[in-house]
Design an enzyme around this catalytic site. Structure first.
Site, PDB file in Angstrom:
ATOM      1  CE  LYS A 194      -3.474   2.501   2.309  1.00  0.00           C
ATOM      2  NZ  LYS A 194      -4.663   3.085   3.597  1.00  0.00           N
ATOM      3  CE  LYS A 247      -5.766   2.055  -0.152  1.00  0.00           C
ATOM      4  NZ  LYS A 247      -5.927   2.074   0.449  1.00  0.00           N
TER       5      LYS A 247
END
Ligand code: PBG
Ligand code: ZN
Length: 323
Positions: A194, A247
C-alpha cells in the site's frame, strides 16, 4: 511468398479478438467497496464519488442483493462515524457501523464474500491509522487495537478482514487473535503493498479519515520503491495472509506483475477512489468515454496479473459486461 508479418490477422473480427484475449474481464473478479455510516436513516449520495452512497447499516442488504444479482462475488465494508476518539472505540464496538453492516450484508446475501476493512483512521480523532503518542504513530500499541477490531468484525460475520493500516506485524497479530477467539475460518486479505498515494483523496473525504496533522508517509510505502512493495507482500504471506493486495492499482501495475511472477497466492488490486474519480470527472466533461476508459483500466489490472479487482466501477462494469 509474403514477407509481411501480418499481426492484424488476430485482430480482424470481434470473435477472433475474444478468442485470443488473455485478460478476460468478468464480474467474477470484482469486489465492491461499500461505505456504511452511523447517524443516518437513508442512503446519501457522495458528490466526490458519483454513483456511491453513505449507507445506513440497516439498508446494506439493498446494495448486497444488487451486487449478488450482478454476479459480483464480494463486498468490502468501510465504517464511517462522527463518533471519534483517541482509542478508535467505534472500530471495535459490537454495534459499530461496520459490525452492524457486516451482519446485515451476510443475512441479506449469505453467498456473498464479505470483506471488512480493518483500520483505525476513520475512528480516531486525529485521523491516523494507528494509536498516536505525541506526534508519533506508534506501531506495537496499535497491533492490539487492530486485532481487537478484526476479531469484532469476524464475530459479526466477516469472511475476511482486510488490514489497511500498514503497521508492522499486524497480519501475524490478527491471525493469532482470530485463532485464539475460535475464528480460524475467518481469512485475511492484507493491504500489503500500500503506497503513500495522492489517489486516496475522494476516499478520505467520504470516509472522513484524512490525518489532522502530518501525513501517512511514515507507514505507507514511498511511490518510488517497488522492492518495498514486494518485501511487504512476502512478509504478509509469511505472517498468514490468505490474499495480498497492491494499492493503488494503475500507477503500480509493475508491482502487480512482479508479485504475480513471484508469489502463488491470490493477488488483489485496489482500483482506488482517485482512479475512479478521474475517469468520472473526465467523462462528465466529455473528455473521455467513461465506459471504455473504465473497462480499459480494469482490463489492464487483470492483464498485469491481478486475480481480484476491488473497484468502485463494479456495479456499472458488471452491467456493461453482461450486455
Ligand atoms: C484507510 C484506507 C484508505 C483507503 C482504504 N483504506 C485511505 C488511506 O490510507 O488514506 C483508500 C481507498 C480509496 O482511495 O479508494 N486505511
Ligand atoms: Zn487507515
Amino acid at each position: 511468398m509474403s514477407h509481411i508479418r501480418r499481426l492484424r490477422r488476430l485482430r480482424s473480427s470481434d470473435s477472433i479478438r475474444r478468442l485470443v484475449s488473455r485478460a478476460n474481464l468478468s464480474p467474477d473478479r470484482f469486489v465492491l467497496p461499500v461505505f456504511v455510516a452511523d447517524g443516518i436513516t437513508e442512503e446519501e449520495p457522495l458528490p466526490s464519488m458519483p454513483g456511491h452512497f453513505h449507507w445506513p447499516s440497516e439498508r446494506v442488504g439493498v446494495i448486497a442483493k444488487e451486487a449478488e444479482s450482478l454476479s459480483i462475488p464480494g463486498l468490502l465494508i468501510f465504517g464511517v462515524t462522527g463518533n471519534k476518539d483517541d482509542e478508535a472505540s467505534q472500530a471495535f464496538a459490537k454495534d459499530g457501523p461496520a459490525q452492524r453492516a457486516i451482519s446485515e450484508a451476510k443475512s441479506a446475501a449469505p453467498g456473498l464474500v464479505v470483506f471488512a476493512d480493518t483500520c483505525l483512521c476513520g475512528y480516531t480523532s486525529h485521523g491516523h491509522c494507528g494509536i498516536v503518542s505525541g506526534e508519533e504513530i506508534t506501531n506495537d500499541p496499535t497491533l492490539e487495537v487492530l486485532a481487537r477490531t478484526a476479531v469484532s468484525q469476524a464475530e459479526a460475520g466477516a469472511d475476511f478482514v482486510a488490514p489497511s493500516d500498514m503497521m508492522d506485524g499486524r497480519v501475524g497479530a490478527i491471525r493469532r487473535a482470530l485463532d485464539e477467539s475460535n475464528l480460524g475460518t475467518a481469512g485475511i486479505m492484507a493491504y500489503s503493498a500500500k503506497y503513500a498515494s495522492a489517489m486516496y483523496g475522494p476516499f478520505r473525504d467520504v470516509a472522513d479519515c484524512a490525518p489532522r496533522f502530518g501525513d501517512r508517509k511514515s507507514y505507507q510505502i514511498d511511490p518510488g520503491s517497488r522492492a518495498q512493495g514486494i518485501s511487504s507482500i512476502e512478509r504478509d504471506i509469511d505472517e498468514g495472509a490468505d490474499i495480498v493486495m497492491v494499492k493503488p492499482a494503475l500507477p503500480y501495475l509493475d508491482v502487480i506483475t512482479e508479485a504475480r511472477r513471484r508469489f502463488d497466492v491470490p493477488i488483489a488490486a485496489y482500483n482506488v477512489s482517485g482512479e475512479y474519480a478521474m475517469v468520472k470527472a473526465a467523462s462528465e466533461k466529455g473528455w473521455v468515454d467513461g465506459e471504455k476508459a473504465a473497462l480499459e483500466n480494469l482490463t489492464s489490472i487483470i492483464r498485469a496479473g491481478a486475480d481480484i479487482v476491488i473497484t468502485y466501477h463494479a456495479i456499472e462494469a458488471a452491467a456493461w459486461l453482461s450486455r
